[in-house]
Design a protein around this motif. Structure first.
Motif, PDB file in Angstrom:
ATOM      1  N   GLU A   1       0.835  -1.203   0.000  1.00  0.00           N
ATOM      2  CA  GLU A   1       0.000   0.000   0.000  1.00  0.00           C
ATOM      3  C   GLU A   1       0.870   1.254   0.000  1.00  0.00           C
ATOM      4  OE1 GLU A   1      -3.853   1.601  -0.189  1.00  0.00           O
ATOM      5  OE2 GLU A   1      -3.137  -0.466  -0.304  1.00  0.00           O
ATOM      6  N   TYR A   2       1.956   1.213   0.779  1.00  0.00           N
ATOM      7  CA  TYR A   2       2.855   2.369   0.835  1.00  0.00           C
ATOM      8  C   TYR A   2       3.483   2.647  -0.522  1.00  0.00           C
ATOM      9  CZ  TYR A   2       6.779   5.349   2.020  1.00  0.00           C
ATOM     10  OH  TYR A   2       7.682   6.378   2.039  1.00  0.00           O
ATOM     11  N   VAL A   3       3.975   1.605  -1.161  1.00  0.00           N
ATOM     12  CA  VAL A   3       4.619   1.775  -2.464  1.00  0.00           C
ATOM     13  C   VAL A   3       3.619   2.281  -3.506  1.00  0.00           C
ATOM     14  CG1 VAL A   3       5.729   0.550  -4.372  1.00  0.00           C
ATOM     15  CG2 VAL A   3       6.419   0.078  -2.011  1.00  0.00           C
ATOM     16  N   SER A   4       2.427   1.687  -3.506  1.00  0.00           N
ATOM     17  CA  SER A   4       1.411   2.080  -4.486  1.00  0.00           C
ATOM     18  C   SER A   4       0.989   3.534  -4.318  1.00  0.00           C
ATOM     19  CB  SER A   4       0.194   1.161  -4.342  1.00  0.00           C
ATOM     20  OG  SER A   4      -0.856   1.590  -5.172  1.00  0.00           O
ATOM     21  N   VAL A   5       0.674   3.925  -3.072  1.00  0.00           N
ATOM     22  CA  VAL A   5       0.220   5.295  -2.831  1.00  0.00           C
ATOM     23  C   VAL A   5       1.369   6.277  -3.021  1.00  0.00           C
ATOM     24  CG1 VAL A   5      -0.806   6.844  -1.113  1.00  0.00           C
ATOM     25  CG2 VAL A   5      -1.608   4.497  -1.314  1.00  0.00           C
ATOM     26  N   SER A   6       2.600   5.871  -2.683  1.00  0.00           N
ATOM     27  CA  SER A   6       3.751   6.757  -2.895  1.00  0.00           C
ATOM     28  C   SER A   6       3.945   7.054  -4.373  1.00  0.00           C
ATOM     29  CB  SER A   6       5.024   6.118  -2.318  1.00  0.00           C
ATOM     30  OG  SER A   6       4.962   6.047  -0.916  1.00  0.00           O
ATOM     31  N   SER A   7       3.763   6.050  -5.210  1.00  0.00           N
ATOM     32  CA  SER A   7       3.903   6.265  -6.651  1.00  0.00           C
ATOM     33  C   SER A   7       2.852   7.238  -7.157  1.00  0.00           C
ATOM     34  CB  SER A   7       3.779   4.928  -7.391  1.00  0.00           C
ATOM     35  OG  SER A   7       4.801   4.042  -7.017  1.00  0.00           O
ATOM     36  N   ALA A   8       1.617   7.070  -6.679  1.00  0.00           N
ATOM     37  CA  ALA A   8       0.553   7.991  -7.079  1.00  0.00           C
ATOM     38  C   ALA A   8       0.829   9.396  -6.557  1.00  0.00           C
ATOM     39  CB  ALA A   8      -0.793   7.488  -6.557  1.00  0.00           C
ATOM     40  N   ARG A   9       1.341   9.502  -5.342  1.00  0.00           N
ATOM     41  CA  ARG A   9       1.662  10.816  -4.775  1.00  0.00           C
ATOM     42  C   ARG A   9       2.781  11.486  -5.563  1.00  0.00           C
ATOM     43  NH1 ARG A   9       5.132  10.898   0.500  1.00  0.00           N
ATOM     44  NH2 ARG A   9       6.494  10.075  -1.133  1.00  0.00           N
ATOM     45  N   ASP A  10       3.798  10.715  -5.937  1.00  0.00           N
ATOM     46  CA  ASP A  10       4.901  11.285  -6.711  1.00  0.00           C
ATOM     47  C   ASP A  10       4.404  11.821  -8.051  1.00  0.00           C
ATOM     48  OD1 ASP A  10       6.585  10.600  -4.667  1.00  0.00           O
ATOM     49  OD2 ASP A  10       7.331   8.773  -5.622  1.00  0.00           O
ATOM     50  N   SER A  11       3.480  11.097  -8.660  1.00  0.00           N
ATOM     51  CA  SER A  11       2.904  11.553  -9.923  1.00  0.00           C
ATOM     52  C   SER A  11       2.126  12.846  -9.730  1.00  0.00           C
ATOM     53  CB  SER A  11       1.995  10.464 -10.499  1.00  0.00           C
ATOM     54  OG  SER A  11       1.378  10.899 -11.688  1.00  0.00           O
ATOM     55  N   GLN A  12       1.339  12.922  -8.665  1.00  0.00           N
ATOM     56  CA  GLN A  12       0.605  14.140  -8.360  1.00  0.00           C
ATOM     57  C   GLN A  12       1.551  15.310  -8.137  1.00  0.00           C
ATOM     58  OE1 GLN A  12      -1.876  13.240  -4.955  1.00  0.00           O
ATOM     59  NE2 GLN A  12      -3.670  12.935  -6.251  1.00  0.00           N
ATOM     60  N   SER A  13       2.598  15.077  -7.342  1.00  0.00           N
ATOM     61  CA  SER A  13       3.542  16.148  -7.025  1.00  0.00           C
ATOM     62  C   SER A  13       4.246  16.651  -8.277  1.00  0.00           C
ATOM     63  CB  SER A  13       4.578  15.646  -6.011  1.00  0.00           C
ATOM     64  OG  SER A  13       3.946  15.273  -4.797  1.00  0.00           O
ATOM     65  N   ALA A  14       4.594  15.728  -9.179  1.00  0.00           N
ATOM     66  CA  ALA A  14       5.253  16.128 -10.419  1.00  0.00           C
ATOM     67  C   ALA A  14       4.340  16.995 -11.273  1.00  0.00           C
ATOM     68  CB  ALA A  14       5.691  14.893 -11.200  1.00  0.00           C
ATOM     69  N   LEU A  15       3.060  16.641 -11.331  1.00  0.00           N
ATOM     70  CA  LEU A  15       2.107  17.430 -12.104  1.00  0.00           C
ATOM     71  C   LEU A  15       1.916  18.819 -11.498  1.00  0.00           C
ATOM     72  CD1 LEU A  15      -0.603  14.719 -12.850  1.00  0.00           C
ATOM     73  CD2 LEU A  15       0.946  15.780 -14.494  1.00  0.00           C
ATOM     74  N   ILE A  16       1.899  18.894 -10.170  1.00  0.00           N
ATOM     75  CA  ILE A  16       1.747  20.189  -9.499  1.00  0.00           C
ATOM     76  C   ILE A  16       2.955  21.077  -9.779  1.00  0.00           C
ATOM     77  CG2 ILE A  16       1.661  21.313  -7.234  1.00  0.00           C
ATOM     78  CD1 ILE A  16      -0.026  18.911  -6.280  1.00  0.00           C
ATOM     79  N   GLU A  17       4.160  20.513  -9.687  1.00  0.00           N
ATOM     80  CA  GLU A  17       5.366  21.301  -9.956  1.00  0.00           C
ATOM     81  C   GLU A  17       5.417  21.765 -11.413  1.00  0.00           C
ATOM     82  OE1 GLU A  17       7.555  22.472  -7.818  1.00  0.00           O
ATOM     83  OE2 GLU A  17       6.226  21.613  -6.300  1.00  0.00           O
ATOM     84  N   LYS A  18       4.972  20.908 -12.315  1.00  0.00           N
ATOM     85  CA  LYS A  18       4.941  21.280 -13.728  1.00  0.00           C
ATOM     86  C   LYS A  18       3.991  22.462 -13.952  1.00  0.00           C
ATOM     87  CE  LYS A  18       3.878  19.313 -18.302  1.00  0.00           C
ATOM     88  NZ  LYS A  18       2.677  20.129 -18.606  1.00  0.00           N
ATOM     89  N   GLU A  19       2.845  22.419 -13.297  1.00  0.00           N
ATOM     90  CA  GLU A  19       1.878  23.508 -13.450  1.00  0.00           C
ATOM     91  C   GLU A  19       2.410  24.802 -12.850  1.00  0.00           C
ATOM     92  OE1 GLU A  19      -1.224  24.819 -15.362  1.00  0.00           O
ATOM     93  OE2 GLU A  19      -0.814  22.667 -15.255  1.00  0.00           O
ATOM     94  N   LYS A  20       3.096  24.714 -11.724  1.00  0.00           N
ATOM     95  CA  LYS A  20       3.704  25.896 -11.123  1.00  0.00           C
ATOM     96  C   LYS A  20       4.711  26.530 -12.074  1.00  0.00           C
ATOM     97  CE  LYS A  20       3.390  24.600  -6.229  1.00  0.00           C
ATOM     98  NZ  LYS A  20       4.177  24.227  -5.022  1.00  0.00           N
ATOM     99  N   ARG A  21       5.530  25.691 -12.709  1.00  0.00           N
ATOM    100  CA  ARG A  21       6.551  26.191 -13.632  1.00  0.00           C
ATOM    101  C   ARG A  21       5.913  26.857 -14.845  1.00  0.00           C
ATOM    102  NH1 ARG A  21       8.719  21.828 -14.276  1.00  0.00           N
ATOM    103  NH2 ARG A  21       7.955  21.209 -16.339  1.00  0.00           N
ATOM    104  N   GLU A  22       4.866  26.262 -15.367  1.00  0.00           N
ATOM    105  CA  GLU A  22       4.195  26.848 -16.523  1.00  0.00           C
ATOM    106  C   GLU A  22       3.544  28.187 -16.182  1.00  0.00           C
ATOM    107  OE1 GLU A  22       1.523  23.793 -17.739  1.00  0.00           O
ATOM    108  OE2 GLU A  22       3.045  22.685 -18.888  1.00  0.00           O
ATOM    109  N   LEU A  23       2.992  28.290 -14.978  1.00  0.00           N
ATOM    110  CA  LEU A  23       2.384  29.559 -14.569  1.00  0.00           C
ATOM    111  C   LEU A  23       3.434  30.655 -14.403  1.00  0.00           C
ATOM    112  CD1 LEU A  23      -0.257  28.277 -11.992  1.00  0.00           C
ATOM    113  CD2 LEU A  23      -0.737  29.500 -14.135  1.00  0.00           C
ATOM    114  N   ARG A  24       4.628  30.277 -13.958  1.00  0.00           N
ATOM    115  CA  ARG A  24       5.703  31.270 -13.833  1.00  0.00           C
ATOM    116  C   ARG A  24       6.228  31.704 -15.186  1.00  0.00           C
ATOM    117  NH1 ARG A  24       7.745  27.706  -9.873  1.00  0.00           N
ATOM    118  NH2 ARG A  24       9.303  27.000 -11.398  1.00  0.00           N
ATOM    119  N   GLU A  25       6.412  30.731 -16.081  1.00  0.00           N
ATOM    120  CA  GLU A  25       7.101  31.008 -17.342  1.00  0.00           C
ATOM    121  C   GLU A  25       6.185  31.520 -18.445  1.00  0.00           C
ATOM    122  OE1 GLU A  25       9.024  27.340 -18.232  1.00  0.00           O
ATOM    123  OE2 GLU A  25      10.509  27.522 -16.597  1.00  0.00           O
TER     124      GLU A  25
END
Length: 242
Positions: free
Chosen positions: A77-101
């Motif tokens: 469960e930890y590995v599965s949810v961690s992978s989903a969380r990492d994907s979410q975090s990557a998408l959030i950081e990508k959106e932050k970068r696009e809003l800045r640039e």
């Protein structure tokens, strides 16, 4: 002046998205863990009991199944949810970068999303501008990706819930196979396990605000098949070595 019925909030609908997301996550991990603890440990002890009436190997196999299963369940469960969380975090950081640039392109993209939902061009632009002024990142995450920056999945929470639920579920088949007299072990374990599976299936469905009959039938049929197959395999093995 009292609220009219048409304007009153629907109490049965989840308006607090963060609380609802956490609740669903806990329910999913808890029900899955409990069902797995009940079925997997019951299958092991019933299989061994089909091969031998000696309590020692039944106890040893059952304890091994409980400990290994709980660790495996929590880790998975930890590995599965961690992978989903990492994907979410990557998408959030990508959106932050696009809003800045490229803020203008992002504003146009947000307005286009609302135009596609049926708003006029002027209204869609107005909505996009007001949402951007209020919370640009939140507006884009919700409209484009359907996620919330504050609702990132919690792997440790899911792992604890799943592991603890497995342990709680595993207690039942262990007691059912060890406490009754030898001649009643198998039928009592079958009855206790199927009853527990029926309860967890119904409770999980009700907590998730979904119909309970079909989920309950699914877990009952699956549990019955698992017990029958492992008992038959243990009985065949016991007969072969005698």
């Amino acid at each position: 002046m009292s609220d009219s019925p048409a304007l009153a909030p629907h109490r049965d609908e989840p308006h607090d998205r963060g609380a609802f997301s956490d609740r669903v996550n806990r329910i999913r991990a808890g029900v899955l863990g409990a069902n797995d603890g009940i079925v997997s440990v019951a299958a092991v002890v019933v299989g061994v009991a089909g091969a031998t009436s000696d309590t020692q190997p039944i106890l040893a196999a059952g304890l091994a199944a409980v400990i290994g299963g709980a660790i495996s369940m929590a880790l998975g469960e930890y590995v599965s949810v961690s992978s989903a969380r990492d994907s979410q975090s990557a998408l959030i950081e990508k959106e932050k970068r696009e809003l800045r640039e490229q803020p203008e392109e992002e504003l146009a993209e947000l307005a286009a999303i609302y135009r596609a939902k049926g708003l006029s061009e002027a209204t869609a632009l107005r909505v996009a501008e007001e949402l951007t002024e209020h919370d640009a990142l939140g507006a884009h995450l919700e409209a484009e990706l359907h996620i919330d920056e504050h609702e990132v999945l919690k792997p440790w929470q899911a792992a604890r819930a799943s592991g603890l639920a497995f342990l709680l579920g595993a207690v039942l088949p262990m007691l059912a196979i060890l406490l009754p007299p030898e001649g009643l072990r198998i039928p009592i374990t079958f009855a206790a396990v199927l009853l527990a599976l029926g309860i967890t299936g119904a409770v999980g469905a009700r907590l998730g605000d979904s119909p309970w009959v079909r989920p309950t039938i699914r877990v009952l049929v699956g549990g019955a098949i698992a017990l029958a197959v492992t008992f038959a395999a243990g009985a065949l093995l016991g007969a072969a070595v005698q």
